[in-house]
Design an enzyme around this catalytic site. Structure first.
Site, short mmCIF file in Angstrom:
data_model
loop_
_atom_site.label_atom_id
_atom_site.label_comp_id
_atom_site.label_asym_id
_atom_site.label_seq_id
_atom_site.Cartn_x
_atom_site.Cartn_y
_atom_site.Cartn_z
NE ARG A 168 -4.02 -1.90 0.13
CZ ARG A 168 -4.00 -2.94 -0.69
NH1 ARG A 168 -3.00 -3.07 -1.56
NH2 ARG A 168 -4.97 -3.84 -0.68
CD GLU A 169 2.89 1.85 -3.79
OE1 GLU A 169 3.85 1.09 -4.01
OE2 GLU A 169 1.74 1.66 -4.23
NE ARG A 192 -5.55 25.26 -4.21
CZ ARG A 192 -4.81 25.45 -3.13
NH1 ARG A 192 -3.50 25.25 -3.19
NH2 ARG A 192 -5.36 25.85 -2.00
CB ALA A 244 -7.95 26.02 3.44
CG LEU A 286 -0.22 22.86 4.11
CD1 LEU A 286 1.20 22.80 3.57
CD2 LEU A 286 -0.97 21.56 3.83
CD GLU A 326 -3.35 29.29 6.41
OE1 GLU A 326 -3.56 29.97 5.39
OE2 GLU A 326 -2.25 28.75 6.65
CD GLU A 332 -5.72 31.34 2.34
OE1 GLU A 332 -6.89 31.22 1.94
OE2 GLU A 332 -4.88 30.41 2.28
N PRO A 368 -8.98 9.06 1.86
CG PRO A 368 -10.86 8.14 2.88
CD PRO A 368 -10.44 9.27 2.00
N GLY A 369 -8.12 6.52 1.07
CA GLY A 369 -7.49 5.34 0.49
C GLY A 369 -6.07 5.59 0.03
CD GLU A 383 -5.13 17.32 2.54
OE1 GLU A 383 -5.19 18.56 2.62
OE2 GLU A 383 -5.16 16.70 1.46
#
Length: 227
Positions: free
Chosen positions: A50-51, A77, A89, A91, A106, A110, A128-129, A133
């Site tokens: 799994r990566e 983006r 938003a 990190l 933030e 922003e 989630p797979g 994050e």
């Protein structure tokens, strides 16, 4: 195939689970996230490769003004090939920074705003797979203008970002029509639309526990990282 299990409202919850990790290797490093490869042992004893992406996590803010308008930004983006409409938003990349403090930072950076009323709208995993994050999305109301934090300089895509306003109803319509696709905006706007008729009373306080963040350190410590 087993028959479906009917869950009561109280039983509807994600459950911590830890399959053994036979080995863990760092296969790629990036400026924001890294690519990791695990050999995971399933309950039957088989090994699965799994990566996944090691990611610091993030916070986002659905910002509502006194006219029920959402304060948003438009930002390019690169991987999507789109200029997306997004909520403020950022990190969680400062060690030890409180989550709501990061969201407040933030918001000031922003869109130059502060908020008097903070609630948790929703917690989510973006993918989630494949990615670690996790994102906490806040609702911020009671707005006032503030200066950008000292030392903050907009760079790259942020330097080309602009601020836009739209009613919450128009945002929800645009999401349902497929015109807005940022996941933090989609989840946050829909959660806000669901909570608004209840007078926001079903929302958690800004400092509510965030289970995914508590489990993140345990997950990273589960196996030594080879390079």
């Amino acid at each position: 195939m087993h028959p479906p299990i009917v869950l009561s409202g109280d039983e509807l919850s994600d459950v911590p689970m830890a399959w053994p990790v036979a080995s863990r290797r760092l296969v790629g490093e990036g400026a924001v996230f890294d690519l990791v490869r695990d050999q995971v042992v399933d309950p039957g004893g088989a090994e699965l490769r799994r990566e996944w992406i090691r990611h610091p996590g993030a916070v986002g803010v659905i910002v509502l003004d006194q006219d029920d308008r959402v304060v948003l930004v438009r930002q390019y983006r690169h991987p999507s090939g789109l200029r997306l409409v997004e909520p403020p938003a950022g990190l969680l990349d400062l060690d030890g920074e409180d989550h709501v403090v990061a969201a407040q930072r933030e918001l000031a950076e922003e869109v130059g705003l502060a908020a008097a009323d903070w609630r948790v709208l929703v917690d989510m995993f973006t993918s989630p797979g494949a990615s670690q994050e996790s994102v906490r999305i806040y609702l911020a109301r009671g707005l006032s203008a503030v200066d950008r934090p000292e030392g903050f300089v907009a760079e790259g895509e942020e330097a080309e970002m602009d601020i836009v306003l739209a009613t919450l109803d128009d945002v929800v319509t645009a999401v349902l029509e497929g015109r807005l696709q940022n996941p933090v905006l989609v989840a946050g706007a829909m959660a806000a639309a669901a909570s608004r008729p209840r007078g926001w009373e079903n929302l958690r306080p800004a400092d509510a526990p965030w289970p995914a963040r508590l489990l993140r350190a345990e997950f990273l410590a589960r196996a030594p990282m080879d390079r």
